[in-house]
Design an enzyme around this catalytic site. Structure first.
Site, mmCIF file in Angstrom:
data_model
loop_
_atom_site.group_PDB
_atom_site.id
_atom_site.type_symbol
_atom_site.label_atom_id
_atom_site.label_comp_id
_atom_site.label_asym_id
_atom_site.label_seq_id
_atom_site.Cartn_x
_atom_site.Cartn_y
_atom_site.Cartn_z
ATOM 1 N N GLU A 83 0.827 -1.145 -0.111
ATOM 2 C CA GLU A 83 -0.089 -0.070 -0.084
ATOM 3 C C GLU A 83 0.978 1.221 -0.029
ATOM 4 O OE1 GLU A 83 -2.758 0.323 3.145
ATOM 5 O OE2 GLU A 83 -4.184 1.807 2.264
ATOM 6 N N ASP A 84 1.692 1.447 0.899
ATOM 7 C CA ASP A 84 2.366 2.506 1.236
ATOM 8 C C ASP A 84 3.823 2.753 0.457
ATOM 9 O OD1 ASP A 84 0.482 2.913 2.788
ATOM 10 O OD2 ASP A 84 1.641 2.379 4.641
#
Ligand code: MN
Length: 716
Positions: A83-84
């Site tokens: 995600e990051d």
């Protein structure tokens, strides 16, 4: 609450895993995974100021408390990487394989929820959790650990965010941990949530616990010694633990009206033995020495809770007259009590822990099944969220089948809910219920430990009344869908009929109107899939025929569209919204008695405001400049008076039956008159309905009666 350790180095994680996984290769793999995650998160920091990697490292560490397997720990280390960070599924799969990547993807999906309203957010959250559980329950376990670590470091967030996270943890994640049986995580989530939601209460309880701790510890320790030597005398190998009560569980008891002193005076012991049989022997020995408190003995060994919990519970008058709550269980039961579904990991002999966990989830956890049932019902977001909250995550009762199987139901459930929970067929053919050997009415509220027998008859079918008696949304929907199956065809026919009539009135050729292209456009507009569904939606009152026609023939609409946001000063209590005008007197026409859902037109009268007619009312004078577009303003509490003419085939009196049919559907009767008794009888019936759909239900019910020839809505 014991002090939780926060680690900073991967060596500490590896050391811990080494205590229960005997494979140098696996430990190497963990180090490699950590290095990968470390490189990906490099340069990122958390709100608390730490390096970001500390978070996934500690999520992984929490999972070692429940003996998680290597892929789960790897996924925990990388759970925020997709995600990051700059990392693709493909890259992760190349390095660590499909299984781990799938787990990380699952966790990532769960975090990616962004919806404007609380309801939309919750429904998406629940749905994703359900999907997560059905795909791989380990995804949810990682999510729980992720949340637990976030809750431990919640102090770093602003207060408003703290409250939101704490509420969500308390309302959704702790109950899920509870139903998966992961007591350790559940209990810590609850305590942490309470600390942020009600700090005053939390610290008050914590302080009082601390003050009484010394004395309590001393008494517990002495009692422990006495019980231990008693068991040793009888050759029972055992281990005794004092046990700390969670702050949240004390808060709960206080909330239920218990007094502070009662709770603090209660001392607790847990005895672990080797074999199931020894649980009962130990219980006998303790009871022969210390007098038990009546009605407090519970045997969850012979009858486990649906989340698999097993233990004997008793309360005795112990040392110095203090009450002692004693739990007796085997080591294995203790493992399950603490770690629930995750306990499959703890057994070394368990070769395929993953598959076993998944099948246990699906077979044993009724909660899982209930959510699956709800998610397959066609509920609105709001209904779904409320049912999950009230019926799945809340307090439940446990009742028995005559064979002794346990059925879990929401509090307030009736024999109807029980019957449908056992099997839809049992529900649909039930004719009565026997609880603890006595016949009960169908609205009887089931109590914990009731033994419930359902009498059935193959020829019997459900009654509509049951919908209002049943407690759970799932049962209600099952009953509704039974009737829907039978009514569907009637609705379709009715819908086709009204569309034909409306088209004729507007001088539009039926076959031309229903070209493939037009059907497609209508389907798209009202979100259905077929012509039959279009008819169905007209027949059940969801869409008026003219609304459907207007989708295609738009120029028919001359009045400007009403924009709810644009028009000001709308009286929320008004029945009708008049386009472009507010504060005007509006009457429902007495000739055609429109009800909510009817297609309507306003007529500007001379000095008497606007009268609202059904759009096909023949009293409408077709003076275009006097007509005004009006729309219904939904008012759930409002009832509409409408008038029906019922033609019967017999002169015999059916008034009572007609009134009863209306009552069953919750339709109050204003009046009923016999208009004629020549040939068959003709009645005029005035009733109060909620809306067109409600009225249609009554019409269908009447049409089913053999003595009724036809029913008409009156237009004078
Ligand atoms: Mn995270």
């Amino acid at each position: 609450m014991s002090k939780k350790k926060e680690i900073e180095k991967v060596e500490e994680l590896i050391e811990k895993v080494d205590t229960y996984i005997d494979s140098k290769e696996s430990l190497e793999l963990l180090r490699k995974t950590y290095d990968f995650a470390y490189a990906k998160h490099k340069g990122q920091y958390r709100k608390s100021g730490e390096e970001y990697i500390i978070h996934p490292l500690n999520v992984a560490y929490i999972l070692t408390d429940i003996y998680a397997d290597i892929p789960t720990i790897q996924a925990a280390l990388m759970h925020d990487v997709l995600e990051d960070c700059d990392c693709t599924n493909k890259e992760m799969e190349e390095h660590f394989g499909k299984e781990v990547t799938m787990l990380v993807q699952g966790v990532t999906k769960l975090s990616k929820i962004n919806f404007s309203t609380e309801n939309e957010y919750l429904i998406e959250y629940y749905k994703k959790i359900i999907v997560g559980i059905s795909e791989d329950v380990r995804v949810i376990i990682i999510k729980l650990a992720d949340r637990l670590h976030n809750m431990r470091t919640l102090w770093a967030l602003p207060e408003a965010k703290q409250k939101i996270k704490a509420k969500e943890s308390m309302e959704i994640l702790a109950p899920i941990a509870h139903h998966l049986g992961i007591h350790k995580i559940k209990s810590e989530l609850e305590d942490l949530s309470l600390r942020y939601l009600k700090p005053d209460v939390f610290y008050d309880i914590a302080e009082k616990l601390n003050l009484s701790k010394l004395e309590r510890d001393k008494t517990v320790l002495e009692m422990q010694k006495i019980v231990s030597s008693l068991l040793t005398e009888h050759n029972i190998h055992h281990e005794i633990k004092g046990r700390a009560k969670s702050i949240y569980s004390i808060y709960n008891k206080l909330n239920k009206g218990r007094k502070f002193s009662d709770i603090y005076d209660l001392h607790a012991l847990r005895i672990l033995v080797e074999k199931e049989q020894e649980c009962y022997v130990a219980l006998g020995i303790i009871h022969s020495k210390f007098r038990p408190l009546p009605n407090r003995f519970k045997d969850y060994v012979a009858m486990p809770k649906p989340n698999m919990y097993q233990s004997l519970h008793t309360t005795v008058f112990g040392l110095d007259g203090y009450l002692f709550e004693i739990q007796i269980r085997t080591h294995e039961m203790d493992e399950i009590a603490e770690n629930g579904i995750a306990s499959h990991w703890a057994y070394k002999e368990n070769k395929d822990a993953k598959a076993n966990m998944q099948s246990t989830t699906e077979q044993k956890l009724q909660f899982f099944k209930s959510i699956m049932d709800l998610s397959s019902d066609k509920l609105s977001s709001e209904e779904f969220v409320n049912s999950v909250k009230d019926e799945v995550l809340n307090d439940n009762i446990y009742v028995f089948t005559p064979k002794g199987d346990i059925i879990e139901l929401p509090k307030g459930s009736t024999p109807i809910d029980f019957a449908y929970k056992v099997h839809t067929k049992v529900g649909e053919t039930m004719i009565g219920a026997i609880v603890n050997n006595s016949i009960v009415s169908l609205d009887y509220e089931l109590q914990n430990n009731d033994i419930v027998k359902i009498n059935t008859n193959k020829a019997s079918t459900p009654s509509k009344e049951w919908i209002s008696i049943a407690k759970t949304t799932h049962t209600k929907n099952k009953i509704r869908s039974f009737f829907a199956k039978n009514e569907k065809e009637i609705y379709i026919e009715r819908g086709k009929d009204s569309l034909e009539k409306e088209l004729r009135k507007k001088k539009i050729v039926f076959n031309e109107f229903l070209s493939d292209k037009n059907i497609e456009e209508i389907c798209k507009e009202i979100k259905v899939k077929s012509l039959d569904e279009i008819y169905l939606n007209i027949g059940n009152g969801k869409h008026a025929p003219s609304t459907i026609i207007n989708i295609i023939i738009k120029e028919e609409r001359k009045a400007p569209k009403v924009s709810k946001i644009g028009s000001q000063n709308i009286d929320a209590n008004a029945d009708i919204i008049v386009s472009g005008i507010d504060q005007v007197r509006v009457n429902l026409a007495q000739c055609c008695n429109p009800v909510f859902g009817d297609d309507i037109i306003g007529y500007i009268t001379m000095g008497n405001g606007i009268t609202v007619h059904r759009s096909n009312c023949h009293n409408l004078v077709s003076l275009e400049e006097r007509n005004v577009e009006v729309t219904w303003n939904e008012n759930k509490n409002k009832r509409y008076l409408t008038c029906l003419i019922i033609h019967t085939t017999e002169t015999e009196d059916h008034m009572l039956d007609i009134v009863q049919k209306a009552n069953i559907l919750d339709i109050p009767v204003d009046s009923i008159h016999t208009m004629s008794k020549v040939g068959g009888a003709i009645y005029e019936l005035k009733v109060y309905v909620r809306n067109l759909e409600h009225l249609n239900k009554l019409l269908i019910e009447f049409n089913k009666q053999p003595y009724i020839e036809k029913v008409e809505r009156i237009q004078r």
